[in-house]
Design an enzyme around this catalytic site. Structure first.
Site, PDB file in Angstrom:
ATOM      1  CG  ASN A  85      38.154  35.288  39.426  1.00  0.00           C
ATOM      2  OD1 ASN A  85      39.411  34.364  39.025  1.00  0.00           O
ATOM      3  ND2 ASN A  85      38.018  35.874  40.693  1.00  0.00           N
ATOM      4  CG  ASP A  86      37.245  39.092  41.832  1.00  0.00           C
ATOM      5  OD1 ASP A  86      36.391  38.203  41.149  1.00  0.00           O
ATOM      6  OD2 ASP A  86      36.823  38.827  42.755  1.00  0.00           O
ATOM      7  N   PRO A  87      39.019  42.390  38.914  1.00  0.00           N
ATOM      8  CG  PRO A  87      38.106  44.163  38.583  1.00  0.00           C
ATOM      9  CD  PRO A  87      38.120  42.681  38.354  1.00  0.00           C
TER      10      PRO A  87
ATOM     11  CD  GLN B 273      41.606  36.750  42.676  1.00  0.00           C
ATOM     12  OE1 GLN B 273      41.352  35.905  42.899  1.00  0.00           O
ATOM     13  NE2 GLN B 273      42.900  37.928  42.985  1.00  0.00           N
TER      14      GLN B 273
ATOM     15  CB  SER C 157      39.804  40.252  45.083  1.00  0.00           C
ATOM     16  OG  SER C 157      39.761  39.003  43.981  1.00  0.00           O
TER      17      SER C 157
END
Length: 846
Positions: free
Chosen positions: A54-56, A71, A112
């Site tokens: 998921n998240d950069p 992530q 993150s």
């Protein structure tokens, strides 16, 4: 329109048709030699070889490499075990996946954060000659606490060591996360931008050494606040390219509550003085004036009629007993169906009125339970038929089980640790919450012959469809293959579902109840399975404001699961002269089972909700957690977002990986139509993926209907740049990834002045109820022209309208052979001035 890239090619051939088609010489067959050939595997967007992403995180440029951390679940294709994955690129297009960077352990998951290069060795974790790359991330501890921690690398990010003094910033919160850190030169210190997610606040901290942090200030709540704030990013940009005019951009992701539903990225423009962020928009709003039809300022309901107990004897003047604080009330009174708590139901209906304005504006709050046109508003009898199972016995009889989730027999209602289960008949039901959400297993019926038209059943529990890696679903199988499936709605209330079995008459089938999920809502409820010649209808559980014409609901709105009333609007333009009523409905007795409304006003312009008034980096469903690069060359500001949505992120039909990152986008601040806009375009190095012949089209008139581009011009990965002139078509644009029954529409609505993406027929859309739909972005023509750029990949479209001020990012899952491209026009003709199309190769091609 951007400068033509046609100069990159040489010889051209003209074809004489209704349009002028210019084809650059080359082999018309575009070879596909990319190494990853799984269905839906992106060729242009970064994906890990396998597992959930998921998240950069940690976007930073260092020693010739762009680092992309993210992530990552090293153990599977669903969210969990959060760690930092890692990839590098020299051009932001061609990516190399590296080994896991920062792993989770028994004491924390690694949420993150960001990475900085400590060139002056302020942290003493490296040296001046070999600076440390320092990751500042959120430690998510097993007790729920979130704090900020450090890890560092002195070998260009290849190996990482967690700092022994972690955490370096802890405020004792369960929702304090996602630090974005940068060097702030005026004060020669590090600046951290971080969120208190549930309070809708951005906090700013300062440090001289990355270890000791001092709070500077806070910002928020502001803008859209319908969900948790996450992944903030603060950065400066020159206005119209003038370095003497600087504005600061504060990007904040929100989930849920995005402009397209679910996840989204909003941004604020303002100034930052080293301590405080001051937004240009102070947040005040005055709705359009008009004729007030009902403002609930009188003691009773007046001429509005009430049914049931939920709305009481008159308007409320504040929160009702047991209710949290209510905000957004206009004046002192409003209607509130929390009388008696969430367990009460009822309706409040206006007298009939003649529609003589364009809009009906009102404020709404409370539960998010939309109107279902297929649901029954009155209690329905149980359909008659052959009961296959009512689960009233002490065991499952001839049904067989595996695993631990279903136990040895039916549950007798609610299980320990579970929210109250309702809607089942009798005492017994299937309930896989037996060991909590951690249990898994299957429950299978004996074979039976289909001799009636419908199979009806009551279903509840988790919303994890059969297509997901970890489903909570009821399946109908024929010869071991699932031909029907249903899942819950993340609700412990069981409601009717019905399958039409007309095509299966006389066939032998089985029912399989599957719980393969160990996360939140990782269970399934089932009861009263019966064959019938009558379909069962779900019971309405809406909390809505509805507009009725001739007794039918023609428009509807619901709350956002909060106690703040916000503006909403019904478009009445097609109803002028008709007789209508407003009906406020509370048919829900579960959580957030109430509705609030105020200030119904007939007006000539729509009132805008806080969501619609907010600025959005992307108007699509699939752009979230977006952050920008530290230390990029030439001071460029490049953004990457997670190309997915938490509404259905765990259910998209991809394997052995799940999720992609967006294209890296170059950001600018431009004055467009007198308004300062954040614009985005794919990084220029995307052109390095261009392959095969280019298609150039000019001076095309598209009459009502469609016009196919040459078959060879289609493909699974394309970059299309088109400019249209306004004519008399109501809608016009492009259709991509077209095939038998499939298309993704990228269009422009000239009446509404909106860019839109329609993915309702884009391929696989049935894996989640929130996936199919149409996303829109406001876009005014410039000089009577509309510019659209579309980057198409195997499982996505990214659309950049105008100068990049209107962006829509959507995932799509079409069949492999759906590769066509068409022009279209509706309600008249459209003029295509210019179109350039390139095929794109794989980012793994070198």
């Amino acid at each position: 329109m951007p400068v033509s890239r046609r100069a990159r090619r040489s010889a051209t051939v003209a074809l004489t048709t209704a349009a002028c088609l210019v084809l650059t010489a080359g082999n018309p067959a575009v070879a596909d030699t990319t190494p990853f050939q799984e269905p839906y595997r992106p060729q242009v967007h970064y994906t890990p070889a396998k597992n959930w992403m998921n998240d950069p995180n940690g976007l930073v440029y260092y020693r010739g490499e762009y680092h992309l951390f993210y992530q990552y679940n090293p153990a599977g294709n669903s969210w969990g075990n959060m760690s930092w994955g890692h990839a590098v690129s020299t051009d932001l297009v061609h990516w190399q996946e590296l080994p896991l960077a920062i792993p989770h352990d028994n004491s924390e998951m690694v949420f993150s954060g960001s990475v900085v290069v400590d060139a002056e060795n302020t942290s003493r974790l490296g040296s001046r000659t070999n600076p440390a790359m320092v990751a500042v991330y959120t430690s998510a501890h097993p007790n729920g606490k979130q704090a900020q921690s450090l890890a560092y690398s002195t070998d260009r990010g290849r190996t990482w060591t967690k700092y022994s003094g972690n955490p370096v910033l802890d405020v004792g919160s369960n929702a304090f996360r996602d630090p974005e850190v940068q060097w702030y030169a005026p004060t020669k210190s590090w600046l951290m931008t971080v969120v208190l997610a549930d309070e809708h606040k951005v906090e700013f901290y300062s440090s001289k050494d990355l270890k000791s942090w001092k709070r500077l200030s806070g910002f928020g709540p502001a803008g859209a606040t319908g969900g948790a704030w996450e992944c903030p990013d603060l950065f400066p940009l020159a206005v119209d390219g003038d370095p003497r005019r600087i504005k600061w951009v504060l990007a904040v992701s929100i989930n849920p509550g995005g402009i397209a539903g679910g996840s989204g990225v909003q941004y604020f423009l303002g100034d930052f003085d080293g301590t405080n962020f001051s937004p240009d928009d102070k947040g005040s709003y005055t709705p359009p004036s008009g004729t007030i039809l009902q403002d609930f300022e009188q003691p009773g309901h007046g001429s509005w009629t009430v049914d049931g107990t939920a709305f009481g004897n008159g308007p409320a003047d504040g929160p009702l007993p047991g209710q949290s604080a209510v905000s957004g009330i206009e004046g002192s009174g409003y209607t509130n169906s929390f009388h008696g708590g969430d367990g009460a139901t009822g309706t409040l209906t206006s007298p009939p009125f003649t529609v003589d304005t364009d809009y009906l504006n009102f404020k709404i709050g409370g539960g998010n339970h939309p109107h279902d046109p297929n649901a029954a508003t009155e209690p329905q009898p149980v359909p008659t038929g052959t009961v296959l199972a009512d689960f009233e016995g002490g065991d499952y009889g001839t049904w067989t089980t595996t695993g631990t989730a279903f136990g040895t027999g039916p549950a007798q209602g609610t299980l320990p640790g579970q929210q109250q289960v309702t809607g089942h008949l009798g005492h017994g039901l299937v309930n896989s919450f037996l060991p909590g959400d951690a249990g898994t297993g299957e429950l299978t019926s004996p074979p039976f012959t289909v001799d009636k038209k419908y199979l009806n059943f009551l279903i509840g529990g988790g919303a994890h469809p059969a297509s997901s890696d970890a489903p909570t679903a009821v399946e109908l199988t024929v010869d071991g293959k699932a031909v029907r499936s249903a899942t819950g709605t993340n609700d412990e209330h069981l409601d009717w579902a019905s399958w039409d079995l007309s095509d299966l008459q006389g066939r032998t089938v089985q029912i399989k109840v599957v719980d393969a999920n160990t996360g939140g809502w990782g269970h399934i409820n089932l009861d009263q399975v019966l064959l019938s010649d009558t379909p069962a209808r779900p019971q309405s559980r809406e909390t809505t404001v509805n507009l009725l014409v001739d007794g039918q609901v023609v428009q509807s709105a619901t709350g956002a699961d909060n106690e703040t009333l916000d503006w909403a609007s019904f478009d009445l333009r097609a109803l002028r002269g008709r007789t209508a009523r407003v009906e406020i409905v509370d048919a829900n007795t579960g959580g957030w089972g109430h509705i609030m409304a105020d200030r119904f006003t007939a007006a000539d312009r729509p009132a805008l909700s806080s969501v619609r008034r907010a600025r959005w980096a992307d108007f699509g469903k699939d752009f979230y957690a977006a952050v920008t690069y530290n230390d990029a060359p030439r001071g460029e500001r490049t953004m990457i977002g997670w190309m997915n949505n938490w509404q259905y992120g765990g259910s998209i039909p991809t394997s052995p990986w799940r999720s992609a990152q967006s294209l890296p986008r170059t950001l600018r601040l431009r004055t467009i139509g007198g308004r300062l806009e954040l614009t985005q375009q794919p990084v220029r190095s995307l052109e390095s993926l261009y392959e095969g012949p280019e298609l150039a089209v000019g001076d095309v008139t598209v009459h009502h209907g469609t016009l196919d581009l040459p078959q060879w011009a289609g493909g699974q990965a394309l970059d299309i740049d088109a400019t249209f002139s306004l004519a008399d078509a109501r809608k016009f644009g492009l259709k991509v990834r077209t095939g038998v029954g499939q298309e993704t529409v990228i269009g422009y609505d000239a009446t509404e002045q909106q860019l839109y993406v329609d993915r309702t027929k884009s391929g696989a859309v049935d894996f989640a109820p929130d996936f199919p739909g149409v996303q829109t972005a406001p876009l005014k023509p410039q000089g009577g022209k509309v510019h659209i750029r579309v980057v198409v990949d195997r499982s996505s479209v990214e659309v950049f309208g105008g100068q990049g001020q209107a962006v829509i990012t959507d995932q799509i899952f079409p069949d492999t052979d759906s590769q066509g491209v068409r022009l279209f026009a509706e309600g008249g003709t459209a003029k295509l001035d210019d179109l350039e199309l390139w095929h794109l190769g794989s980012y793994r091609s070198r």
